[in-house]
Each structure stands twice: as structure tokens, then as C-alpha cells.
Design a protein around this motif. Structure first.
Motif: not given
Length: 182
Positions: A79-88, A119-136
Motif C-alpha cells: 500500500g501507500m501512505i503519505g501527506i498531502h502538500p503541507i500548508d506551512w 513525523i508531522c508533529f515532532e519533526e515538522y512541528e505541525l499543529n493540525r492533521l486531518e484524515i478524510r474518508c469515504d463514509p462507506a
């Protein structure tokens, strides 16, 4: 080469041009299942399509806008995992993932999401993450719930899935909430 050990059996690896055949084969044999939930699947029909998208992923990494990585389970791409372009400016991004149906139910995506959150919170020091899913997609929706994300709403008809408009459930987690869960 970008490689992150998630567990003794799971590793995240940067996708390179040499992986285009591998990812094409995985998506092609998983097409009926993945196509139910992921709009991009129907457009990825050839090896050349993957060569182009891998180039975009490498550019995303080079521009410090995030990453896309293959999920390897026991040395096999599953499979794959990643992050959408970061809004810095807003210090936020969204995690995206998919896993071949035959590898689901083993905790692979949960473990990978935990590593990406770190990685996002500790290395990139981001404040917010989202995950979007199909309701089904009940399996996909279970992941953010398991990881402490809060369902924040539903974006009505936000996806075009094979000519049908579908809703998208939005889950979010803040850095402060992530710290509390440690």
C-alpha cells in the motif's frame, strides 16, 4: 534513500522510478477494491501514469511539502501512505493512505499512521492533521477514531467517484491532543 522502520515487519520507503512497475501491479490487481473508494484509481491505467506521479511525489519531497511512501510488509509493497502538500502557514496537512485488501486487519495502517503522526508533529512541528474518508469505507474510518482523531464534520459531495458525487468525512487532531495521547 528515504526509509523508515515502523515495526519489525513494516517499513515506509520513498517511491522512486524503479518502483513504478511494482506499484502499477499492486494497484492493477487491487483495482476492483480500491476503485470503490479512491477516485484516482480509474485514471492510473499504465506504467507511464505511475512514472509521472512518482515524479510529482519526488518533487513534493524536494520542495519540502511532504512525502508519499510505499508501505512494505515483509519486504512486499502492500500500500501507500503519505501527506498531502503541507500548508506551512497554517502548520497543517492531511494524511492519505490505502492498503491492498488482502493485507487489511493486521494493524499495518494504524502503525503507519502513528509513525506519520510522529513525523508531522515532532519533526515538522505541525499543529493540525486531518484524515478524510469515504463514509462507506468503515475500515478506513476506524483508523482515525483509533488514533484519537475527532470527527469534525462531513463535506457534502466533496468527491467525484466514478461520476457520482460522494461525501467525505473529516477527522482532525491537534498537536496538543496528540501530546495528551502519548
Amino acid at each position: 534513500m528515504f526509509s523508515i522502520l515502523v515495526s519489525s515487519e513494516v517499513e515506509l520507503r520513498l517511491m522512486q522510478q524503479k518502483n513504478s512497475h511494482e506499484i502499477f501491479q499492486l494497484v492493477d490487481r487491487s483495482r476492483p477494491y480500491l476503485g470503490k473508494f479512491l477516485p484516482w484509481v480509474k485514471y492510473m491505467k499504465s506504467l507511464e501514469d505511475y512514472k509521472e506521479v512518482i515524479q510529482q511525489w519526488l518533487l513534493q519531497l524536494a520542495e519540502n511539502k511532504g512525502f508519499q511512501s510505499g508501505i512494505y510488509y515483509k519486504e512486499e509493497l502492500v500500500g501507500m501512505i503519505g501527506i498531502h502538500p503541507i500548508d506551512w502557514a497554517a502548520k497543517m496537512t492531511a494524511i492519505g493512505y490505502w492498503l491492498a485488501e488482502e493485507h487489511q486487519g493486521k494493524g499495518i495502517i494504524t502503525d503507519c499512521c502513528q509513525k506519520v503522526m510522529q513525523i508531522c508533529f515532532e519533526e515538522y512541528e505541525l499543529n493540525r492533521l486531518e484524515i478524510r474518508c469515504d463514509p462507506a469505507n468503515k475500515r478506513s474510518r476506524a483508523i482515525p477514531k483509533r488514533l484519537g482523531f475527532i470527527q469534525e464534520g462531513v463535506l457534502r459531495e466533496a468527491m467525484n467517484q466514478n461520476g457520482q458525487y460522494r461525501d467525505s468525512v473529516v477527522y482532525g487532531i491537534l498537536k496538543s491532543e496528540y501530546k495528551e495521547s502519548l
